[in-house]
Design a protein around this motif. Structure first.
Motif, PDB file in Angstrom:
ATOM      1  N   VAL A 144      -1.323  -1.480   9.406  1.00 25.83           N
ATOM      2  CA  VAL A 144      -1.208  -0.307  10.083  1.00 25.83           C
ATOM      3  C   VAL A 144      -2.102   0.714   8.852  1.00 25.83           C
ATOM      4  O   VAL A 144      -2.261   0.400   7.624  1.00 25.83           O
ATOM      5  N   GLY A 145      -2.727   1.748   9.518  1.00 21.24           N
ATOM      6  CA  GLY A 145      -3.522   2.760   8.880  1.00 21.24           C
ATOM      7  C   GLY A 145      -5.092   2.191   8.743  1.00 21.24           C
ATOM      8  O   GLY A 145      -5.377   1.387   9.650  1.00 21.24           O
ATOM      9  N   LEU A 146      -5.920   2.231   7.592  1.00 18.05           N
ATOM     10  CA  LEU A 146      -7.209   1.816   7.630  1.00 18.05           C
ATOM     11  C   LEU A 146      -7.575   0.515   7.539  1.00 18.05           C
ATOM     12  O   LEU A 146      -8.445   0.188   7.913  1.00 18.05           O
ATOM     13  N   SER A 147      -6.377  -0.120   7.193  1.00 25.66           N
ATOM     14  CA  SER A 147      -6.640  -1.769   7.151  1.00 25.66           C
ATOM     15  C   SER A 147      -6.710  -2.266   8.777  1.00 25.66           C
ATOM     16  O   SER A 147      -7.368  -3.144   9.258  1.00 25.66           O
ATOM     17  N   ALA A 148      -5.930  -1.476   9.598  1.00 28.97           N
ATOM     18  CA  ALA A 148      -6.194  -1.741  10.979  1.00 28.97           C
ATOM     19  C   ALA A 148      -7.322  -1.469  11.686  1.00 28.97           C
ATOM     20  O   ALA A 148      -7.944  -1.856  12.587  1.00 28.97           O
ATOM     21  N   GLY A 149      -7.849  -0.046  11.186  1.00 26.68           N
ATOM     22  CA  GLY A 149      -9.137   0.238  11.873  1.00 26.68           C
ATOM     23  C   GLY A 149      -9.312   1.847  11.496  1.00 26.68           C
ATOM     24  O   GLY A 149      -8.227   2.504  11.072  1.00 26.68           O
ATOM     25  N   GLY A 180       0.819  -1.222  -0.002  1.00 22.16           N
ATOM     26  CA  GLY A 180      -0.150  -0.055   0.084  1.00 22.16           C
ATOM     27  C   GLY A 180       0.847   1.190  -0.184  1.00 22.16           C
ATOM     28  O   GLY A 180       1.930   1.351   0.952  1.00 22.16           O
ATOM     29  N   GLY A 181       0.445   2.305  -0.899  1.00 27.06           N
ATOM     30  CA  GLY A 181       1.227   3.401  -1.072  1.00 27.06           C
ATOM     31  C   GLY A 181       0.467   4.599  -0.836  1.00 27.06           C
ATOM     32  O   GLY A 181       0.736   5.865  -1.247  1.00 27.06           O
ATOM     33  N   GLY A 182      -0.421   4.713   0.232  1.00 24.88           N
ATOM     34  CA  GLY A 182      -1.058   5.633   0.923  1.00 24.88           C
ATOM     35  C   GLY A 182      -0.498   6.421   2.021  1.00 24.88           C
ATOM     36  O   GLY A 182       1.066   5.860   2.205  1.00 24.88           O
ATOM     37  N   THR A 183      -0.818   7.128   2.975  1.00 27.15           N
ATOM     38  CA  THR A 183      -0.099   7.782   4.021  1.00 27.15           C
ATOM     39  C   THR A 183       0.645   6.768   4.828  1.00 27.15           C
ATOM     40  O   THR A 183       1.550   6.882   5.360  1.00 27.15           O
ATOM     41  N   ALA A 184      -0.387   5.522   4.981  1.00 23.04           N
ATOM     42  CA  ALA A 184       0.217   4.540   5.972  1.00 23.04           C
ATOM     43  C   ALA A 184       1.390   4.053   5.553  1.00 23.04           C
ATOM     44  O   ALA A 184       2.478   3.656   6.219  1.00 23.04           O
ATOM     45  N   GLY A 185       1.124   3.699   4.092  1.00 22.57           N
ATOM     46  CA  GLY A 185       2.276   2.666   3.490  1.00 22.57           C
ATOM     47  C   GLY A 185       3.776   3.611   3.489  1.00 22.57           C
ATOM     48  O   GLY A 185       4.742   3.302   3.893  1.00 22.57           O
ATOM     49  N   TRP A 186       3.516   4.999   3.358  1.00 20.13           N
ATOM     50  CA  TRP A 186       5.036   5.455   3.134  1.00 20.13           C
ATOM     51  C   TRP A 186       5.364   6.125   4.383  1.00 20.13           C
ATOM     52  O   TRP A 186       6.652   6.282   4.575  1.00 20.13           O
ATOM     53  N   LYS A 214      -0.816  14.669  -1.826  1.00 17.95           N
ATOM     54  CA  LYS A 214       0.596  15.193  -2.157  1.00 17.95           C
ATOM     55  C   LYS A 214       1.458  14.595  -1.404  1.00 17.95           C
ATOM     56  O   LYS A 214       2.822  14.615  -1.362  1.00 17.95           O
ATOM     57  N   PHE A 215       0.796  14.202  -0.056  1.00 18.70           N
ATOM     58  CA  PHE A 215       1.803  13.691   0.845  1.00 18.70           C
ATOM     59  C   PHE A 215       2.596  12.354   0.662  1.00 18.70           C
ATOM     60  O   PHE A 215       3.888  12.260   0.877  1.00 18.70           O
ATOM     61  N   GLY A 216       1.722  11.395   0.234  1.00 19.32           N
ATOM     62  CA  GLY A 216       2.234  10.164  -0.202  1.00 19.32           C
ATOM     63  C   GLY A 216       3.545  10.119  -1.329  1.00 19.32           C
ATOM     64  O   GLY A 216       4.585   9.860  -1.028  1.00 19.32           O
ATOM     65  N   PRO A 217       3.359  10.870  -2.364  1.00 12.12           N
ATOM     66  CA  PRO A 217       4.102  11.040  -3.345  1.00 12.12           C
ATOM     67  C   PRO A 217       5.411  11.640  -2.744  1.00 12.12           C
ATOM     68  O   PRO A 217       6.440  11.521  -3.254  1.00 12.12           O
ATOM     69  N   ASP A 224       0.680  -4.610   6.090  1.00 16.72           N
ATOM     70  CA  ASP A 224      -0.614  -4.345   5.496  1.00 16.72           C
ATOM     71  C   ASP A 224      -1.022  -2.841   5.662  1.00 16.72           C
ATOM     72  O   ASP A 224      -1.719  -2.495   6.461  1.00 16.72           O
ATOM     73  N   CYS A 225      -0.778  -2.076   4.506  1.00 14.28           N
ATOM     74  CA  CYS A 225      -1.089  -0.775   4.605  1.00 14.28           C
ATOM     75  C   CYS A 225      -2.228  -0.591   3.493  1.00 14.28           C
ATOM     76  O   CYS A 225      -2.190   0.507   2.643  1.00 14.28           O
TER      77      CYS A 225
END
Ligand SMILES: Cc1cc2nc3c(=O)[nH]c(=O)nc-3n(C[C@H](O)[C@H](O)[C@H](O)COP(=O)(O)OP(=O)(O)OC[C@H]3O[C@@H](n4cnc5c(N)ncnc54)[C@H](O)[C@@H]3O)c2cc1C
Length: 521
Positions: free
Chosen positions: A344-349, A16-22, A170-173, A221-222
């Motif tokens: 981590v992130g939305l996958s966690a809750g 996953g490459g959203g805020t959680a992943g990066w 823009k934060f993830g990139p 898992d992000c």
């Protein structure tokens, strides 16, 4: 019996490459810097077909330390993410819905907080001033729309405590480029279509649409709401919290400023509506506005109408606006780290964006994984147990704290607000806390952990901001407490006056940052 051969943990795959992943990739890669044969390899995979959620603009002051650890400069971050300074939240129409109903939850702690609990002094001498106004200089800074620092204040430091509002798209990139170029993270655009297991049930590898097989020792898992590994593969149960916190949908919209030099608010404004609340966040280039609501109390169309009314009342409604609907499944996993996979992130809750607690949970999770990471597979069961215990506690405390905002409301204008006070919807832990705080101002010892997600200071700001009454007990206040409180409030008064003449407006400082940059540390 011969001990099993140790299985070193050398390869981490972030899905996953959203805020959680990066954030997770950045925290792990900056903590474990050796790559290749000598160190740890970190790979992040994301799917172009499933873009990141693109919302999540409010953050906590913790993000300053996280960005610093990852190794980006504050100037680059502010410029790349159209970010602005956030100094807390303002809650409008939450207590009774009246025209003057508004209070602040600032990031700066109440006066004297490092030494003693002085809230009882304010109870004794409120002098017609709100708790936050009496006990914290930052409300004046927020009211005037001032920045928390000057252009000469070094990066990541402030004259008032602060976080950021940022453009989530823009934060993830921004983090991605830094993680690849500076931290040696390998990046893959592909979609995971298969997950394979070992005999013991660990994930052995994931298979992508283009036919590549990716094997790792630890999988993070992000993957957002799709929860590809923790949910779909492992089937870890999801604990719904919808019976406590009723929000389950959102309308989001990006609103242009009327002029390039329009003022930028330095707080997230949360305005209560019939069936939820509207967030209003100022970035440098636009505002992010949205209505989070409960579908049990208002239809999608009714909610959109309310959001449009909110914008219309401020002169911000135009036919060019594009409204986006988002579903929210409110709750969290019964465990977050299972076998060789941690979510981590939305996958966690996710509960709801009130008090912006999602990104801070991502930061906390990433740091915990980095701190707990065992050298070999054998240590993972214990790392997982500690992680799960800690984060289960944190999610429970977040639920309590968010519910507090609703429970204290005196609004009677819709069933949403009335039902939020129904006894059966309030967790026992919160009910016990509320009973205690009738006779005692919240303090550190009221909570099980010293490092709480929401400190006693936050409880004080919300309880007293909402008009909650703790029974004043002058017999428990020493003269030394009274003297300390007077002295600290005096100091805060001087500090406020000094800041009023020295701090630039939020917009003014952000424009200077664009032009000149902040002073490097
Ligand atoms: C309405 C709303 C408002 C919010 N406001 C705030 C706020 O103010 N403050 C705050 O802290 N948080 C807020 N949040 C939460 C915040 O948006 C998220 O916590 C944050 O963006 C992290 O998302 P994520 O990275 O977990 O998931 P996502 O951004 O959804 O990213 C998921 C990633 O997984 C990848 N992926 C999925 N499936 C696959 C696959 N099969 N193969 C490969 N890759 C895959 C996708 O490509 C994507 O890159 C808000 C959330 C909502 C819904």
């Amino acid at each position: 019996m011969t001990p099993a051969e140790p299985q070193p943990i050398r390869k981490i795959l972030v899905v996953g490459g959203g805020t959680a992943g990066w954030i997770t990739a950045g925290v792990l890669a900056s903590r474990y810097q050796k790559r290749g044969e000598e160190g740890v390899s970190i790979t992040l995979i994301e799917s172009r077909q499933q873009p990141p959620i693109g919302v999540g603009e409010g953050t906590w002051p913790t993000l300053r330390a996280t960005l610093k650890q990852i190794g980006v400069t504050e100037t680059d971050f502010l410029r790349a993410c159209d970010a602005s300074f956030k100094q807390g939240s303002q809650f409008v129409k939450w207590a009774n819905g009246g025209d003057s109903d508004a209070y602040y939850h600032p990031f700066t702690l109440p006066v004297g907080y490092e030494e003693r609990n002085l809230a009882a002094y304010w109870l004794e001498n409120p002098q017609d001033r709100s708790f936050a106004d009496s006990m914290c200089f930052q409300t004046s800074v927020c009211r005037q729309g001032l920045a928390p620092k000057q252009i000469t204040t070094p990066e990541f430091t402030g004259l008032a405590n602060y976080a950021y509002h940022l453009d989530a798209g823009k934060f993830g990139p921004f983090l991605r480029d830094h993680c690849i170029d500076k931290l040696g993270v390998r990046h893959i655009y592909d979609e995971i279509v298969g997950i394979e297991s070992t005999e013991t049930g660990d994930i052995s590898q994931v298979v992508t649409k283009s036919g590549e097989a990716l094997a790792a020792d630890l999988y993070v898992d992000c993957s957002g709401f799709s929860a590809l590994l923790i949910g779909k593969h492992f089937g870890v149960p999801f604990l719904s919290k919808k019976d406590v916190l009723f929000i389950d949908k959102a309308w989001a919209v990006q609103v242009p400023y009327p002029a390039d030099d329009a003022a930028i608010n330095s707080v997230t404004v949360a305005t209560a509506q019939s069936s939820g609340w509207v967030w209003d966040i100022g970035l440098t280039t636009r505002r992010g506005v949205g209505y989070v609501f409960s579908s049990g109390y208002v239809s999608d169309e009714g909610a959109l109408e309310e959001l449009k009314n909110y914008l219309g009342a401020r002169g911000d409604l135009s036919p060019n606006l594009s409204f986006r609907k988002i579903d929210i499944n409110s709750g969290y996993r019964s465990e977050f780290w299972t076998r060789n996979c941690v979510a981590v992130g939305l996958s966690a809750g996710f509960i709801e964006p009130l008090e912006a607690s999602a990104i801070v949970m991502i930061e906390l999770s990433a740091k915990s994984i980095a701190n707990l990471l065992p050298s070999c597979r054998g240590g993972m069961r214990q790392a997982a147990r500690i992680f799960n215990d800690t984060f289960r506690y944190r999610w429970e405390r977040i639920v309590d704290f968010l519910k507090l905002h609703y429970v204290l409301s005196g609004r009677t204008d819709s069933r949403f607000w009335v039902d939020n006070r129904a006894r059966e919807s309030i967790p026992d832990s919160l009910r016990d806390g509320l009973e205690y705080w009738r006779d005692h101002c919240p303090w550190h010892e009221d909570f099980a952990h010293r490092e709480e997600v929401f400190s006693a200071a936050s409880y004080q700001y919300i309880l007293y901001g909402m008009g909650f009454k703790t029974y004043p007990a002058p017999w428990l206040l020493n003269d030394s407490d009274r003297n300390l409180a007077r002295e600290k409030m005096n100091e805060a008064g001087h500090y406020t006056r000094a800041l009023m003449t020295t701090l630039p407006a939020n917009r003014e400082l952000l424009s200077k940052v664009r032009k000149y940059g902040l002073q490097k540390i």
